[in-house]
Design an enzyme around this catalytic site. Structure first.
Site, mmCIF file in Angstrom:
data_model
loop_
_atom_site.group_PDB
_atom_site.id
_atom_site.type_symbol
_atom_site.label_atom_id
_atom_site.label_comp_id
_atom_site.label_asym_id
_atom_site.label_seq_id
_atom_site.Cartn_x
_atom_site.Cartn_y
_atom_site.Cartn_z
ATOM 1 N N HIS A 124 0.814 -1.219 0.000
ATOM 2 C CA HIS A 124 0.000 0.000 0.000
ATOM 3 C C HIS A 124 0.843 1.263 0.000
ATOM 4 O O HIS A 124 0.321 2.350 0.212
ATOM 5 C CB HIS A 124 -0.948 0.017 1.208
ATOM 6 N N ILE A 163 0.928 6.988 0.492
ATOM 7 C CA ILE A 163 0.381 5.874 1.265
ATOM 8 C C ILE A 163 -1.102 5.734 0.943
ATOM 9 O O ILE A 163 -1.846 6.725 0.988
ATOM 10 C CB ILE A 163 0.544 6.121 2.786
ATOM 11 N N CYS A 164 -1.511 4.531 0.627
ATOM 12 C CA CYS A 164 -2.932 4.282 0.366
ATOM 13 C C CYS A 164 -3.578 3.847 1.674
ATOM 14 O O CYS A 164 -3.492 2.690 2.074
ATOM 15 C CB CYS A 164 -3.085 3.201 -0.697
ATOM 16 N N LEU A 165 -4.157 4.813 2.389
ATOM 17 C CA LEU A 165 -4.754 4.521 3.706
ATOM 18 C C LEU A 165 -5.956 5.443 3.857
ATOM 19 O O LEU A 165 -5.814 6.668 3.794
ATOM 20 C CB LEU A 165 -3.697 4.785 4.804
#
Lengths: 382, 158
Positions: free
Chosen positions: B88, B95-97
């Protein structure tokens, strides 16, 4: 204007300082000017760097006009035209003041005599010109009360202005035979009336955790009492009947407030006027009041869950209330397990930021940022 | 607001960040170190991989930039230098969050974000870049902020 032609005298050989004298309304004025510019070749020069001096009395008269004078100096191109402007300004000022210069000797004699009869030890503070006086009065409980008295120049013809930290305005009926002593007597009587009120309030401040006002004055008739669990109770007390049932308003989540409110209504018959307000509240609400904590306002349970402050700082410097004490959290999540307090303004701003908020007329429907419990906020009218 | 035109913090934002920083100093999240600077608007946070995970004994750096109207808007959080290899985390540090974008709420703090990121690292089972890494990074070449990306958070497991 009626002033005679102004007299201008150079004070030095290179013509950079001048003495000017003229009269306005039969009053002589004299000024000195320094730092004048040397006349330039095209004849144009600015007076913006010129310094002027005058005697203290005129200085006092011109106090508050510094900006105007500065502006005129910038605009005028030579000294004679500025002096004419100055004459104009003084003409306006002395017309507005109608010879409001210094009080007569009788004024001082009378004020001194009056203070003599009141006793100098009762005088807490006195201004240099005797027009600002502060007297102290001690009540039966030993509280010191300060009465501020402002005397007009033509005192005693014009009634003095008096102020004190009290829950009401004292009417001291100024008439022929009135003196500062009779004025103070009126205050003493008024102070006597509020003895019980102050006893009740002091007991309140000592016993409970008071969230508002931050520093209670003797004139404040309301208190916001922390109830714990993000809830509070605001009471407004009648200063003349401090032992009767006060006006009560609850703040906080419905889940926590409802049982307390119903206890108040069902037990209200138990209110006993012989008891102190704190005793009555403890008995009737039947809850444990939280005790004040150190740095209570930083405490997570009272500060806003969005901006983390207790007093909302005003963000807009153009606003009138900028820099003053901001509002305190006035909304709480209705979820009994959450109950986070928020400022209405913060909630509105947050709800407006996210796209899932819905609006119907002046109510925003969204969620608590903490527990996602539905919340509705009414928009304040601008 | 993108990071390319940073505005000063509002009073509310500055106030809140002071309190967050104070709380952080008294009670720092385990595995993180705030690098002391006088810039309240950009925090550099050192991350240490948790023991018994793929990132044990590894050190990374997070750069946290706060918008003017924080906490109404999420901070921009990216890894600087060498971002950890994670399904991620893109090679440009993005950041993929979800909590950094659509699911942000003022109830969160820098500290809670850090804990989420560490937990994301700790639960990873493989050290790899996201499958669309090259395409994404190519699209972000001009210093685009991850907040301008339309993320879809399809995988909660890692």
């Amino acid at each position: 204007m009626g002033g005679k032609e102004p007299l201008l005298l150079p004070l030095d050989a290179d013509l950079t300082s001048y003495y000017a004298s003229f009269s306005v309304h039969d009053k002589e004025f004299s000024f000195r000017f320094f730092n004048l510019p040397h006349p330039s070749e095209d004849g144009r020069s600015s007076l913006k760097d010129v310094k002027m001096t005058c005697d203290p009395e005129n200085r006092q008269l011109l106090a508050g006009f510094d900006d105007i004078l500065q502006h005129r100096l910038k605009e005028c191109q030579d000294l004679p035209s500025f002096v004419l402007e100055l004459q104009d300004i003084l003409d306006d000022i002395s017309f507005a003041h109608v010879k409001l210069s210094l009080p007569s000797p009788n004024f001082y004699r009378r004020v001194i005599q009056e203070i003599d009869s009141i006793g100098w030890n009762n005088l807490a503070h006195v201004g240099a010109d005797l027009t600002q006086l502060k007297f102290r009065i001690f009540d039966h409980a030993g509280r010191e009360h300060i009465i501020e008295v402002a005397l007009a120049v033509n005192y005693p013809k014009v009634e003095p202005k008096a102020t004190a930290d009290m829950p009401c305005v004292v009417d001291f009926g100024w008439d022929e035979g009135a003196t500062l002593k009779t004025l103070l007597h009126h205050y003493e009587e008024a102070i006597l009336q509020y003895q019980d009120f102050w006893t009740i309030m002091e007991d309140l401040d000592k016993t409970f955790w008071i969230m508002e006002p931050e520093n209670p004055c003797r004139s404040d008739t309301f208190r916001r009492i922390a109830l714990g669990g993000h809830c509070s109770l605001s009471v407004t007390i009648d200063p003349l009947a401090p032992r009767s049932i006060p006006e009560c308003r609850f703040f906080g989540s419905d889940a926590t407030i409802t049982p307390i409110r119903s206890k108040l209504t069902s037990n209200i018959y138990k209110w006993n006027k012989a008891k102190l307000l704190t005793e009555n509240l403890i008995e009737i609400l039947d809850i444990v009041f939280p005790l004040p904590e150190v740095n209570a306002q930083d405490d997570i349970s009272v500060s806003c869950g969005i901006c983390y402050t207790f007093r909302l700082p005003d963000n807009d410097p153009t606003n009138k209330s900028f820099g003053k004490e901001g509002s305190i959290p006035d909304r709480a999540c209705d979820n009994g397990n959450c109950g986070r307090p928020f400022h209405t303004d913060c909630l509105v701003e947050w709800m407006r930021t996210i796209s899932t908020t819905r609006q119907s007329f002046d109510v925003l429907f969204g969620e608590c940022p903490y527990c996602s419990h539905p919340m509705a906020v009414k928009l304040r009218r601008a | 607001m993108s990071s390319s035109s940073p505005k000063g913090l509002s009073r509310i934002a500055a106030n809140r960040l002071h309190k967050e920083l104070k709380e952080w100093q008294m009670n720092p999240p385990a595995g993180f170190k705030h690098k002391v600077s006088d810039n309240l608007q950009r925090w550099i946070v050192e991350v240490n991989g948790a023991p018994n995970t793929l990132y044990e004994n590894e050190t990374y750096y997070l750069q946290v930039d706060f918008p003017e109207n924080y906490p109404m808007e999420a901070p921009q959080v990216i890894f600087t230098h060498n971002p950890p290899l994670h399904p991620h985390i893109y090679s440009n540090g993005h950041i993929c969050l979800d909590i950094l974008y659509d699911s942000w709420s003022p109830a969160m703090t820098v500290s809670s974000i850090c804990i989420s990121i560490l937990s994301m690292l700790s639960s990873s089972t493989e050290k790899a870049r996201p499958v669309d890494n090259d395409r994404y990074v190519r699209n972000c070449r001009n210093g685009k902020s991850p907040k301008e990306t339309r993320w879809w958070f399809h995988d909660d497991k890692v």
